[in-house]
Design a protein around this motif. Structure first.
Motif, PDB file in Angstrom:
ATOM      1  N   UNK A 121      -2.769  13.696 -11.399  1.00  0.00           N
ATOM      2  CA  UNK A 121      -1.815  14.444 -10.595  1.00  0.00           C
ATOM      3  C   UNK A 121      -2.265  15.327  -9.644  1.00  0.00           C
ATOM      4  N   UNK A 122      -3.743  15.780  -9.993  1.00  0.00           N
ATOM      5  CA  UNK A 122      -4.229  16.738  -9.145  1.00  0.00           C
ATOM      6  C   UNK A 122      -5.115  15.991  -7.855  1.00  0.00           C
ATOM      7  N   UNK A 123      -5.129  14.739  -7.977  1.00  0.00           N
ATOM      8  CA  UNK A 123      -5.661  13.981  -6.793  1.00  0.00           C
ATOM      9  C   UNK A 123      -4.972  14.034  -5.403  1.00  0.00           C
ATOM     10  N   UNK A 124      -5.618  13.853  -4.214  1.00  0.00           N
ATOM     11  CA  UNK A 124      -5.313  13.842  -2.706  1.00  0.00           C
ATOM     12  C   UNK A 124      -5.192  12.566  -2.397  1.00  0.00           C
ATOM     13  N   UNK A 125      -3.991  12.118  -1.783  1.00  0.00           N
ATOM     14  CA  UNK A 125      -4.144  10.722  -1.106  1.00  0.00           C
ATOM     15  C   UNK A 125      -4.078  10.881   0.008  1.00  0.00           C
ATOM     16  N   UNK A 126      -4.350   9.722   1.060  1.00  0.00           N
ATOM     17  CA  UNK A 126      -4.310   9.583   2.292  1.00  0.00           C
ATOM     18  C   UNK A 126      -3.500   8.453   2.687  1.00  0.00           C
ATOM     19  N   UNK A 127      -2.300   8.545   3.442  1.00  0.00           N
ATOM     20  CA  UNK A 127      -1.374   7.424   3.849  1.00  0.00           C
ATOM     21  C   UNK A 127      -1.782   7.099   5.355  1.00  0.00           C
ATOM     22  N   UNK A 128      -1.818   5.797   5.437  1.00  0.00           N
ATOM     23  CA  UNK A 128      -2.237   5.153   6.884  1.00  0.00           C
ATOM     24  C   UNK A 128      -1.144   4.012   7.070  1.00  0.00           C
ATOM     25  N   UNK A 129      -0.722   3.950   8.443  1.00  0.00           N
ATOM     26  CA  UNK A 129      -0.029   2.822   8.778  1.00  0.00           C
ATOM     27  C   UNK A 129      -1.091   1.367   8.905  1.00  0.00           C
ATOM     28  N   UNK A 130      -0.493   0.336   8.242  1.00  0.00           N
ATOM     29  CA  UNK A 130      -1.427  -0.847   8.355  1.00  0.00           C
ATOM     30  C   UNK A 130      -1.671  -1.215   9.536  1.00  0.00           C
ATOM     31  N   UNK A 131      -0.942  -1.128  10.725  1.00  0.00           N
ATOM     32  CA  UNK A 131      -1.270  -1.793  11.805  1.00  0.00           C
ATOM     33  C   UNK A 131      -1.580  -0.889  13.120  1.00  0.00           C
ATOM     34  N   UNK A 132      -1.897   0.087  12.679  1.00  0.00           N
ATOM     35  CA  UNK A 132      -2.269   1.481  13.767  1.00  0.00           C
ATOM     36  C   UNK A 132      -3.611   1.882  13.985  1.00  0.00           C
ATOM     37  N   UNK A 133      -4.190   2.353  15.172  1.00  0.00           N
ATOM     38  CA  UNK A 133      -5.540   2.670  15.108  1.00  0.00           C
ATOM     39  C   UNK A 133      -5.590   4.190  15.843  1.00  0.00           C
ATOM     40  N   UNK A 135      -6.218   6.915  14.460  1.00  0.00           N
ATOM     41  CA  UNK A 135      -5.974   8.032  13.774  1.00  0.00           C
ATOM     42  C   UNK A 135      -4.280   8.221  13.766  1.00  0.00           C
ATOM     43  N   UNK A 136      -3.441   7.329  14.523  1.00  0.00           N
ATOM     44  CA  UNK A 136      -2.050   7.650  14.547  1.00  0.00           C
ATOM     45  C   UNK A 136      -1.288   7.586  13.272  1.00  0.00           C
ATOM     46  N   UNK A 137      -0.509   8.318  12.964  1.00  0.00           N
ATOM     47  CA  UNK A 137       0.354   8.047  11.909  1.00  0.00           C
ATOM     48  C   UNK A 137      -0.329   8.426  10.572  1.00  0.00           C
ATOM     49  N   UNK A 138      -1.391   8.898  10.506  1.00  0.00           N
ATOM     50  CA  UNK A 138      -2.203   9.224   9.459  1.00  0.00           C
ATOM     51  C   UNK A 138      -1.845  10.706   8.680  1.00  0.00           C
TER      52      UNK A 138
END
Length: 429
Positions: A121-133, A135-138
């Motif tokens: 639970x102390x970890x950081x995660x990064x979310x990225x759109x599958x089809x964008x480039x 750095x958009x939507x991250x």
């Protein structure tokens, strides 16, 4: 006269073709071209079965039909995971199989992600759109509530059902820092064929740096200038350095690693990074449609942690060809020049040498050189041969042939012995 076509209005493409004396095809609908540097959307339309379009034997294009199996983030993760399981199941001792961070696809793998998230639970995660480039939507998260907020974002009904696919990966929060700043690597890889696999690695990669010193403080978690190395993001920052574009040549990075960690450690890192590339290509080798008209120039994004372990972040089908500095323009012009020198045969464009009775698809389905005397060059300019499966295939074929011959000899001896046993005793008196 070679006729080239491109839907990229980029200096590095146009100048490289014009220096060769090629003639540009300007009509969008024209199919009278020899070489086509196309964007991924054009390639998708070009290879759609309902279009009925077939490439002539002499035509060359810069993408494989389903290149997205490696360059779309969610499909890359799926294929790499399958490859890892397959290797372990077969008992193959493949080094460096662990080269992507723990990753899940959303919304499909939400339950699995929640289970893993609660274990750490102390970890950081990064979310990225599958089809964008670029750095958009991250964005970064460290609470499940942030994922729920994303899932319950704008839109209702059909818009929500067609939610854009995301990947969520464990964030590499211990990156190697230079000058207290985070960076990643952009490496250029050219693939000529997937079966057999033939790939080249350019010496002309570079490191991309963030503007602001790295920190894991909560207050800076949403600061893209701290966490995302994409040039499209960093050049909007107040501290962006337009003189060097926040970039280091690959050879400067090697010198830094040799000076701070030692030559052996630096050599081991670059060897590990090469294995990341080879294993990622093998992960999609059996799902990529191999077409002798096609090649790929990939842009690999790799991050290094403080233990000098390389992690594959993503693979770009259309790495940026825009230049931010003079050095950047020269580098990319050289990469394109060497790529064209590698993929274009000396006697090209050639006439169709297939027998008239051969089916039209034959030239497209062959995965070997038409020239029996052709030898794969080990270097073309800045491009160095990274992996050539041809020799491995030939050795495997030789082993199979030797085994078949040995088996045939054993069967022949057994039949001879059985023949002697079946003869009457009088034959031996």
């Amino acid at each position: 006269m070679v006729k080239y076509k491109t839907d990229f209005d980029k200096f590095v493409i146009v100048s490289s073709c014009e220096r060769r004396g090629w003639s540009k095809v300007t009509a969008d609908s024209s199919e009278d071209w020899d070489f086509y540097w196309a964007n991924v959307h054009t390639v998708k339309q070009l290879f759609m079965p309902e279009n009925g379009f077939r490439l002539d034997p002499h035509q060359i294009i810069n993408h494989f039909p389903n290149h997205y199996e490696l360059t779309r983030k969610d499909l890359m993760v799926k294929n790499v995971k399958r490859y890892q399981k397959q290797c372990k199941k077969e008992g193959n001792d493949v080094p460096d199989l662990d080269f992507i961070p723990t990753t899940y696809m959303l919304p499909q793998d939400y339950s699995l992600f929640v289970e893993e998230f609660r274990r750490s639970s102390n970890s950081t995660w990064i979310m990225k759109p599958a089809c964008k480039a670029q750095g958009r939507g991250i964005f970064l998260i460290n609470k499940l509530a942030q994922v729920k907020k994303w899932a319950n974002g704008p839109g209702t009904g059909r818009e929500r059902r067609e939610m854009e696919n995301y990947v969520v990966s464990r964030y590499i929060d211990n990156p190697l820092l230079i000058g207290s700043k985070k960076f990643d690597l952009r490496l250029y890889v050219v693939v000529l064929s997937y079966r057999p696999l033939k790939a080249y690695l350019s010496d002309l990669g570079f490191a991309r740096f963030c503007n602001i010193k790295y920190t894991t403080e909560m207050a800076e978690m949403d600061n893209q200038f701290v966490h995302l190395t994409n040039v499209a993001i960093q050049k909007r920052g107040l501290k962006y350095n337009s003189r060097h574009g926040n970039k280091w040549p690959l050879q400067d990075l090697r010198l830094f690693l040799e000076a701070t960690r030692g030559r052996e450690a630096a050599d081991q890192f670059f060897k590990s990074a090469e294995m990341v590339i080879v294993n990622s290509l093998k992960a999609v080798q059996n799902v990529l449609i191999n077409d002798i008209h096609c090649f790929e120039l990939y842009g690999y994004d790799i991050i290094i942690d403080e233990n000098l372990k390389p992690w594959l972040i993503e693979v770009n089908a259309s790495p940026s060809l825009s230049a931010t500095t003079k050095a950047d323009r020269l580098l990319k012009c050289k990469v394109i020049h060497d790529t064209l020198s590698l993929v274009i045969p000396n006697d090209w464009p050639r006439t169709d040498r297939r027998p008239k009775s051969a089916p039209a698809y034959l030239a497209r389905s062959m995965h070997v050189s038409e020239d029996p005397n052709h030898a794969t060059p080990t270097r073309v300019g800045s491009l160095r041969l990274l992996y050539d499966e041809t020799e491995e295939i030939e050795k495997g074929r030789a082993r199979r042939d030797a085994q078949l011959q040995s088996d045939a000899q054993r069967r022949s001896k057994r039949h001879t012995m059985m023949g002697h046993m079946d003869r009457p005793m009088s034959a031996f008196i």
